[in-house]
Design a protein around this motif. Structure first.
Motif, PDB file in Angstrom:
ATOM      1  N   SER A 135       0.838  -1.205   0.000  1.00 28.16           N
ATOM      2  CA  SER A 135       0.000   0.000   0.000  1.00 28.16           C
ATOM      3  C   SER A 135       0.869   1.250   0.000  1.00 28.16           C
ATOM      4  O   SER A 135       0.590   2.222  -0.717  1.00 28.16           O
ATOM      5  N   ARG A 136       1.927   1.229   0.816  1.00 30.17           N
ATOM      6  CA  ARG A 136       2.836   2.381   0.865  1.00 30.17           C
ATOM      7  C   ARG A 136       3.598   2.529  -0.462  1.00 30.17           C
ATOM      8  O   ARG A 136       3.848   3.640  -0.930  1.00 30.17           O
ATOM      9  N   PHE A 137       3.981   1.400  -1.069  1.00 28.28           N
ATOM     10  CA  PHE A 137       4.648   1.443  -2.378  1.00 28.28           C
ATOM     11  C   PHE A 137       3.707   2.051  -3.424  1.00 28.28           C
ATOM     12  O   PHE A 137       4.129   2.854  -4.263  1.00 28.28           O
ATOM     13  N   ALA A 138       2.429   1.676  -3.353  1.00 27.35           N
ATOM     14  CA  ALA A 138       1.433   2.250  -4.261  1.00 27.35           C
ATOM     15  C   ALA A 138       1.308   3.759  -4.038  1.00 27.35           C
ATOM     16  O   ALA A 138       1.249   4.536  -4.997  1.00 27.35           O
ATOM     17  N   ASP A 139       1.287   4.178  -2.779  1.00 25.68           N
ATOM     18  CA  ASP A 139       1.203   5.615  -2.469  1.00 25.68           C
ATOM     19  C   ASP A 139       2.383   6.375  -3.070  1.00 25.68           C
ATOM     20  O   ASP A 139       2.225   7.472  -3.616  1.00 25.68           O
ATOM     21  N   ARG A 140       3.588   5.787  -2.956  1.00 24.22           N
ATOM     22  CA  ARG A 140       4.794   6.439  -3.479  1.00 24.22           C
ATOM     23  C   ARG A 140       4.715   6.627  -4.998  1.00 24.22           C
ATOM     24  O   ARG A 140       5.324   7.536  -5.555  1.00 24.22           O
ATOM     25  N   THR A 323      20.899  -8.218  -1.117  1.00 28.18           N
ATOM     26  CA  THR A 323      20.509  -7.943   0.265  1.00 28.18           C
ATOM     27  C   THR A 323      20.514  -6.443   0.506  1.00 28.18           C
ATOM     28  O   THR A 323      21.448  -5.744   0.117  1.00 28.18           O
ATOM     29  N   ILE A 324      19.464  -5.964   1.149  1.00 25.97           N
ATOM     30  CA  ILE A 324      19.349  -4.553   1.527  1.00 25.97           C
ATOM     31  C   ILE A 324      19.254  -4.478   3.046  1.00 25.97           C
ATOM     32  O   ILE A 324      18.423  -5.160   3.654  1.00 25.97           O
ATOM     33  N   HIS A 325      20.102  -3.672   3.655  1.00 20.61           N
ATOM     34  CA  HIS A 325      20.126  -3.565   5.117  1.00 20.61           C
ATOM     35  C   HIS A 325      19.329  -2.347   5.590  1.00 20.61           C
ATOM     36  O   HIS A 325      19.817  -1.542   6.378  1.00 20.61           O
ATOM     37  N   ARG A 326      18.131  -2.235   5.083  1.00 24.88           N
ATOM     38  CA  ARG A 326      17.223  -1.157   5.498  1.00 24.88           C
ATOM     39  C   ARG A 326      15.811  -1.734   5.579  1.00 24.88           C
ATOM     40  O   ARG A 326      14.911  -1.332   4.845  1.00 24.88           O
ATOM     41  N   ALA A 329      12.735   0.693   6.221  1.00 23.76           N
ATOM     42  CA  ALA A 329      12.380   1.504   5.048  1.00 23.76           C
ATOM     43  C   ALA A 329      11.726   0.637   3.978  1.00 23.76           C
ATOM     44  O   ALA A 329      10.765   1.063   3.323  1.00 23.76           O
ATOM     45  N   PHE A 330      12.220  -0.580   3.829  1.00 20.59           N
ATOM     46  CA  PHE A 330      11.667  -1.495   2.835  1.00 20.59           C
ATOM     47  C   PHE A 330      10.210  -1.797   3.154  1.00 20.59           C
ATOM     48  O   PHE A 330       9.334  -1.735   2.274  1.00 20.59           O
ATOM     49  N   ASP A 334       9.591   1.332   0.499  1.00 24.11           N
ATOM     50  CA  ASP A 334      10.736   1.759  -0.300  1.00 24.11           C
ATOM     51  C   ASP A 334      11.308   0.540  -1.036  1.00 24.11           C
ATOM     52  O   ASP A 334      12.373   0.027  -0.689  1.00 24.11           O
ATOM     53  N   LEU A 335      10.608   0.088  -2.060  1.00 20.02           N
ATOM     54  CA  LEU A 335      10.992  -1.113  -2.803  1.00 20.02           C
ATOM     55  C   LEU A 335      11.783  -0.804  -4.067  1.00 20.02           C
ATOM     56  O   LEU A 335      12.169  -1.720  -4.802  1.00 20.02           O
ATOM     57  N   GLU A 336      11.993   0.480  -4.344  1.00 16.29           N
ATOM     58  CA  GLU A 336      12.502   0.899  -5.645  1.00 16.29           C
ATOM     59  C   GLU A 336      13.831   0.246  -6.010  1.00 16.29           C
ATOM     60  O   GLU A 336      14.009  -0.244  -7.124  1.00 16.29           O
ATOM     61  N   GLU A 337      14.793   0.221  -5.070  1.00 18.42           N
ATOM     62  CA  GLU A 337      16.112  -0.343  -5.377  1.00 18.42           C
ATOM     63  C   GLU A 337      16.007  -1.819  -5.745  1.00 18.42           C
ATOM     64  O   GLU A 337      16.605  -2.275  -6.727  1.00 18.42           O
ATOM     65  N   MET A 338      15.226  -2.574  -4.967  1.00 18.65           N
ATOM     66  CA  MET A 338      15.064  -3.999  -5.251  1.00 18.65           C
ATOM     67  C   MET A 338      14.326  -4.205  -6.567  1.00 18.65           C
ATOM     68  O   MET A 338      14.701  -5.061  -7.382  1.00 18.65           O
ATOM     69  N   THR A 339      13.281  -3.418  -6.789  1.00 11.36           N
ATOM     70  CA  THR A 339      12.493  -3.553  -8.013  1.00 11.36           C
ATOM     71  C   THR A 339      13.338  -3.263  -9.248  1.00 11.36           C
ATOM     72  O   THR A 339      13.278  -3.992 -10.247  1.00 11.36           O
ATOM     73  N   GLU A 340      14.137  -2.200  -9.200  1.00 12.16           N
ATOM     74  CA  GLU A 340      14.982  -1.848 -10.338  1.00 12.16           C
ATOM     75  C   GLU A 340      15.993  -2.951 -10.644  1.00 12.16           C
ATOM     76  O   GLU A 340      16.264  -3.254 -11.812  1.00 12.16           O
TER      77      GLU A 340
END
Length: 355
Positions: A135-140, A323-326, A329-330, A334-340
């Motif tokens: 839901s938060r990813f959709a909002d972003r 691996t993301i150490h956040r 935030a994820f 904040d999925l953008e880095e993983m999605t890209e």
């Protein structure tokens, strides 16, 4: 490749002229179809023109080097030659990606289904976390979220939820989320402080239009029953809940979140069409084995795709070994880095498959 690009540019220019003609504009269905194609071809043509400008600059610089230039000018021209060559190479790689076969579902809205798996109440609580994350990813991304069906437990966790995310390109960015999501953390109900492992399954389905799925209503049984559980004042007072059973596939869907029986029926049929469409897509994917190998996470729904480790505040995607150490935030969308990374890996695999 460049012959194809030239044809695309010519087609783009022709459409650009046609969409301004009165007879085309008067035929709204055809006009909208042409506008969509024009918009789709635009990024390819723009990048192709960038490539041609870089190529022209490269040739001009080469010609200048053959002229009687002083040493200072030759240094400048060599720099321009090198820059043009680098631009040509970069634009060429970008064009290869733009010319990859486009997933016809990429621009569609999506229906996301989340179900608690192994882990009981803890899995249901994590399912609730994942719903909030999406839901938060959709909002972003300024997309709209609408719950279609919801089944909660007494602790506020989610046993099962289906919701729609509406927005351009929603499927293209969320389609990699299908699979098993594993969580490792100390449950709020655990007094000994032991780390538990639970799982949640996520399915991302492209919204199916009526033209995508031929749904014979004679194959569908619709039962009406009284709502139960969380749901407000209408619960247990009206027969507004709907259960839809599709006989050929055995799919059963229940919706009771709306007070209106008609709205619950519309939502249930929307989910049914999406599931039937997804079954057809899975069937095609199995038949196209080579294409299936070139898609990130195109495997079984039982495939474990990601682990969320709370003690170490990390999230790991096992398909791309990233691996993301956040973690906080994820989970806040904040999925953008993983999605890209998932998108670029998928594109790289498809390019390799074409070699």
């Amino acid at each position: 490749m460049f012959e194809r690009l030239q044809e695309i540019e010519e087609r783009y220019d022709r459409i650009g002229e046609d969409i301004n003609k009165p007879d085309i504009i008067s035929d709204q269905a055809n006009w909208q179809k042409l506008m969509k194609e024009h918009s789709m071809l635009g990024p390819i043509v723009e990048k192709y023109r960038d490539y041609k400008r870089a190529s022209e600059s490269y040739e001009e610089s080469r010609e200048m080097l053959n002229e009687g230039l002083d040493e200072d000018m030759r240094v400048l021209v060599r720099e321009e030659l090198k820059e043009s060559q680098e631009n040509m190479e970069a634009f060429g790689e970008q064009l290869k990606i733009l010319l990859l076969p486009k997933d016809p579902n990429d621009d569609k809205n999506v229906i996301v289904e989340i179900r608690g798996g192994a882990g009981g109440d803890e899995a249901a609580l994590f399912a609730s976390d994942l719903y909030r994350m999406y839901s938060r990813f959709a909002d972003r991304n300024r997309w709209k979220t609408e719950i279609l069906s919801l089944n909660e437990n007494d602790l506020g966790g989610i046993k099962e939820i289906s919701f729609m995310i509406t927005g351009k390109g929603a499927f293209s960015r969320l389609k990699y989320e299908s699979g098993v999501h594993r969580v490792q953390r100390v449950p709020a109900t655990e007094t000994q402080g032991r780390i538990h492992t639970s799982t949640v399954t996520v399915a991302v389905l492209p919204e199916a239009e009526e033209v995508d799925v031929e749904l014979n209503m004679q194959d569908v049984r619709i039962d009406v029953f009284r709502s139960s559980g969380n749901g407000g004042q209408s619960v247990n007072t009206t027969d507004s809940a709907i259960r839809v059973t599709h006989a050929p596939s055995g799919i059963v869907i229940s919706c009771q979140d709306e007070k209106s029986q008609l709205k619950n029926k519309e939502k249930a049929l929307k989910i049914l069409r999406a599931r039937l469409y997804d079954l057809e897509l899975e069937k095609r994917a199995k038949e196209e084995r080579d294409a299936r190998r070139s898609q990130v996470g195109s495997g079984d729904r039982s495939e474990k795709i990601r682990t969320y480790n709370f003690p170490q505040s990390r999230v790991t995607d096992h398909r791309i070994n990233k691996t993301i150490h956040r973690l906080d935030a994820f989970l806040d969308g904040d999925l953008e880095e993983m999605t890209e990374t998932l998108i670029t890996t998928d594109q790289a695999e498809k390019l390799k498959a074409q070699e």
